[in-house]
Design an enzyme around this catalytic site. Structure first.
Site, PDB file in Angstrom:
ATOM      1  N   GLU A   2       0.890  -1.152   0.000  1.00 17.72           N
ATOM      2  CA  GLU A   2       0.000   0.000   0.000  1.00 17.72           C
ATOM      3  C   GLU A   2       0.925   1.197   0.000  1.00 17.72           C
ATOM      4  O   GLU A   2       1.648   1.429   0.977  1.00 17.72           O
ATOM      5  CB  GLU A   2      -0.875  -0.050   1.257  1.00 17.72           C
ATOM      6  CG  GLU A   2      -1.931   1.040   1.279  1.00 17.72           C
ATOM      7  CD  GLU A   2      -2.426   1.296   2.688  1.00 17.72           C
ATOM      8  OE1 GLU A   2      -2.690   0.349   3.437  1.00 17.72           O
ATOM      9  OE2 GLU A   2      -2.527   2.489   3.038  1.00 17.72           O
ATOM     10  N   CYS A  34      -3.140   7.425   5.490  1.00 12.20           N
ATOM     11  CA  CYS A  34      -3.168   7.026   4.081  1.00 12.20           C
ATOM     12  C   CYS A  34      -4.499   7.384   3.448  1.00 12.20           C
ATOM     13  O   CYS A  34      -4.617   7.438   2.231  1.00 12.20           O
ATOM     14  CB  CYS A  34      -2.895   5.532   3.949  1.00 12.20           C
ATOM     15  SG  CYS A  34      -3.865   4.535   5.086  1.00 12.20           S
TER      16      CYS A  34
END
Lengths: 497, 497
Positions: free
Chosen positions: B247, B284
């Protein structure tokens, strides 16, 4: 094949078959990929039942054209009308299987987590399903001119998923590829699919640009470890790496346990010879390694069975030449040979014998896949010793065990080792003849597949072309029907409490 | 950090916190990886309920030690006791979620295709399930010192899957990492897990060798696009490439539609300011791009809400320096600034305004993720124009829409575009605060994740560490219980007719 065209060759005569097909130029390839990208929105938005109907139509049209297709394919591959007719049926049945998968709806793996105000922190309403990824490139295999080629499993599963497909035709059967492509394109048009849902390109120079084309979102590949690795490397080197689902090579070890060798010698020997030489040994599931106990009578049965097998044509001159090069096996005694072949690209079955210790000492060379009707019989003295060597094998699509009740303890130990190598474990059977069904898995550790998670056969192979999306607190009427509260399509869903 | 040790730093004072931890030497790393490989057979063979009990025990021990762990983490991260205490709870709840997943048993995705003699060709009995892949490497994230770190979602899901874990600790919170590692190791020992089921390594030099270690079968990573790409390239360059579940970065576009901007200005403005600056903008899922209609009153509300936000500390000096470098946004007018920060690594919230045309003209520079409490507000004149630009955004973890009933048509069009970019679509909410539930998907197109199929949050994240195996005609008593005819564990299965 010339420098700018693909030419089919009859493996029985070595002479050209059909007309040459020009290599696809770069600008044509770009136009085909752009057309696939343009078709994505409409094809992916076509309801699942609509895509199912289109797949069924392709299947029907293939069946209707089977006689002509088989004739073309036989002239290019020498696989024979019986085998090829069965393969068309398998291919159309694969397409219909994905129709069933679409109508079932479970393939979207819908999960509903309803809002839960009492949770800490309060949980929103979250609904997840799989959606199509984007246009897909499919590299045809040589050895199944229908079932792993233009309208084969990769194409069927990708179209089912809602992804347009651009096929890279295999050089071994260009006329068959063109004929099947015409059937697929016509059936999709008849079914109302958008222009660009299916395209095809020809010639080795098209491979790299296709894998690196910005319009392509994933790749399916069946072929050699060398070619597959080169394309894999291109796929993962993109600015935006894409998944490369490759099936590259497989030895398919078969272990015969001691009691089975004693009690079942005839059945095992004839099964082995048939599986090894079927289709002139050109199957990804060919049992390339047979591990046998130290039993002379059993080896005699194997030798007799192999001696009774006929030779046959390889698919291409290149494959025949690769088969003829047996340098990796030099020095190993020949246990048995089958009949010779009169074909231009003919190959003769051959089995060699090696002791387990010798096999282990030369593992890298002796675990190179040899395409064609060649097998290595490896003689072991003890199951303990065998297990240690099995643990060092490269990945395979399958691992098989022949065992009786008396072999049960050894079977469990062998299976525990093979399970880390192979995606399918077979008891008292042979790896060739992959059943197209919901539970099938056709994959394994590298180099069997580039990612052991993925299968290129069976209902779950559709998952390669799908990605999840979760909708959070989304208005019900704007959700895809698969996720709406009323579940109007009645698909299988998981609901969290 | 020195050349051979990791040193935690208090972001509020800039002074060292805790003792330095030496870099893990290469021979130590090899020993830890070998220990993980040796543990695999026993840990993967531990029944699912046994693994669930071990996860529950880790969760209990983390909860019991929370006060001390939070104190250590606060001194290294400056995230504050309230947030960190909540994060320990989230972390232990994640571990317990996977306990539920294991007890449910549906995660093995069992499919049974019983033998069917009437089929052409006759179908063998085929039974498929997912099994653990092998030892896993987990690269901790900086921004969630518990939930995406040593005992975070990647570790929890991999242990649940039956895979031993080797964690690469993040340099931002070494003492927290060591303290959590001690809790995890002790709990696993107490639960009877084999030695080597969990290991940890420290220091940047350990990263590459870990990804390329032959014992490692897959990698989980949460971090920057640059660092993630470098490790991804190593993983796929191996002789046997392994999956790298990374990620990497996400802009999380939020679209405010015209009627919502008019009717819901207060709610949207305060929600935006909160989501953008939460945790000093180090999520994020931070809403880095806000697309707004041309409405002065709405922009005024945004500016007021941002002006009311406080500054705070970034996690590390490097992140603070990167945040301070706003060269990519030079020349764009500042719409609003939040409060200044007295912290050594302090950052001040800031939002800048750009017209859609200017944004599109400078897309590459303006779509670089900026970690920290900075946001870009992009003003559009028409939804048509907006849709064209949204189609060129890089991949994100999330895409959000603020809309009323009157905006429904535009919502559907925006969602159709965002769905190709983002793995989670949110209506009238904010992307921060990812619910840990069965339906959650935390992934998206590159660079949000290295493969859009994979999630690092939610029940389905366990699938990253599993591979399928199919048993063909296998003796019932030698099958895993999940596949035996009697289904003794009572797990959910699909059965083909």
């Amino acid at each position: 094949m010339t420098d700018d065209a693909v030419q089919g060759i009859d493996p029985r005569t070595g002479r050209p078959s059909g007309e040459p097909i020009p290599f696809t130029a770069r600008d044509e390839l770009d136009a085909i990929a752009a057309s696939a990208a343009a078709a994505f929105e409409a094809w992916s938005a076509t309801p699942a039942v609509g895509r199912a109907a289109a797949l069924d139509l392709i299947a029907d049209r293939l069946d209707e054209g089977a006689d002509k297709l088989v004739e073309i394919a036989d002239a290019e591959t020498g696989l024979g009308a019986v085998r090829l007719t069965g393969e068309v049926t398998r291919t159309s049945n694969q397409l219909r299987l994905f129709g069933e998968v679409l109508r079932d709806g479970g393939y979207v793996e819908a999960i509903v987590s309803p809002a839960k105000a009492s949770a800490t922190p309060p949980r929103p309403d979250v609904r997840r399903m799989l959606v199509p990824r984007g246009p897909v490139a499919v590299f045809s295999a040589s050895n199944f001119p229908f079932a792993f080629s233009v309208a084969g499993g990769d194409t069927a599963s990708a179209l089912a998923a809602g992804c347009p497909v651009v096929v890279k035709a295999h050089e071994g059967h260009p006329a068959t590829s063109a004929a099947v492509a015409a059937v697929v394109a016509a059936a999709l048009r008849e079914a109302g699919a958008p222009e660009g849902t299916f395209g095809i390109v020809y010639g080795p120079p098209a491979g790299g640009p296709l894998v690196q084309h910005p319009a392509i979102s994933a790749v399916g590949f069946t072929g050699s470890p060398r070619g597959g690795r080169a394309l894999f490397d291109l796929a993962v080197a993109r600015p935006d790496p894409i998944p490369f689902y490759g099936e590259l090579g497989s030895l398919n070890p078969v272990v015969v346990l001691p009691d089975a060798a004693e009690r079942d010698a005839e059945r095992i020997a004839s099964g082995y010879a048939g599986s090894l030489t079927m289709g002139t040994g050109q199957f990804c599931t060919k049992p390339g390694l047979l591990f046998v106990p130290d039993a002379t009578a059993f080896l005699d049965r194997i030798a007799e069975a192999i001696a009774a097998t006929p030779g046959g044509p390889m698919l291409t001159a290149r494959m025949r030449d690769a088969y003829a090069d047996d340098s990796a096996w030099q020095g190993l005694p020949v246990l048995a040979e089958g009949g010779a072949s009169d074909d231009a690209f003919g190959a003769r079955p051959q089995v060699r014998l090696v002791e387990l210790s010798g096999f282990a000492a030369d593992l890298d060379a002796l675990t190179e896949e040899r395409f064609g009707p060649a097998g290595l019989v490896v003689r072991y003295r003890s199951v303990d010793e065998l297990l240690r060597v099995l643990g060092h094998l490269p990945g395979s699509l399958t691992g098989s065990v022949h065992a009786t009740d008396l072999d049960a303890a050894a079977t469990a130990r062998v299976a525990a080792v093979l399970r880390r190598k192979a995606g399918r474990l077979i008891m008292n059977g042979w790896p060739t003849g992959v059943a197209v069904c919901w539970a099938m898995h056709h994959g394994g550790a590298w180099p069997a597949t580039t990612d052991a998670r993925h299968t290129s056969v069976g209902a779950t192979s559709i998952g390669r072309w799908l990605v999840p999306v979760a909708y959070q607190d989304w208005a019900d009427e704007l959700l895809p029907p698969e996720l709406q509260r009323a579940n109007p399509l009645g698909i299988p869903r998981r609901t969290e409490r």
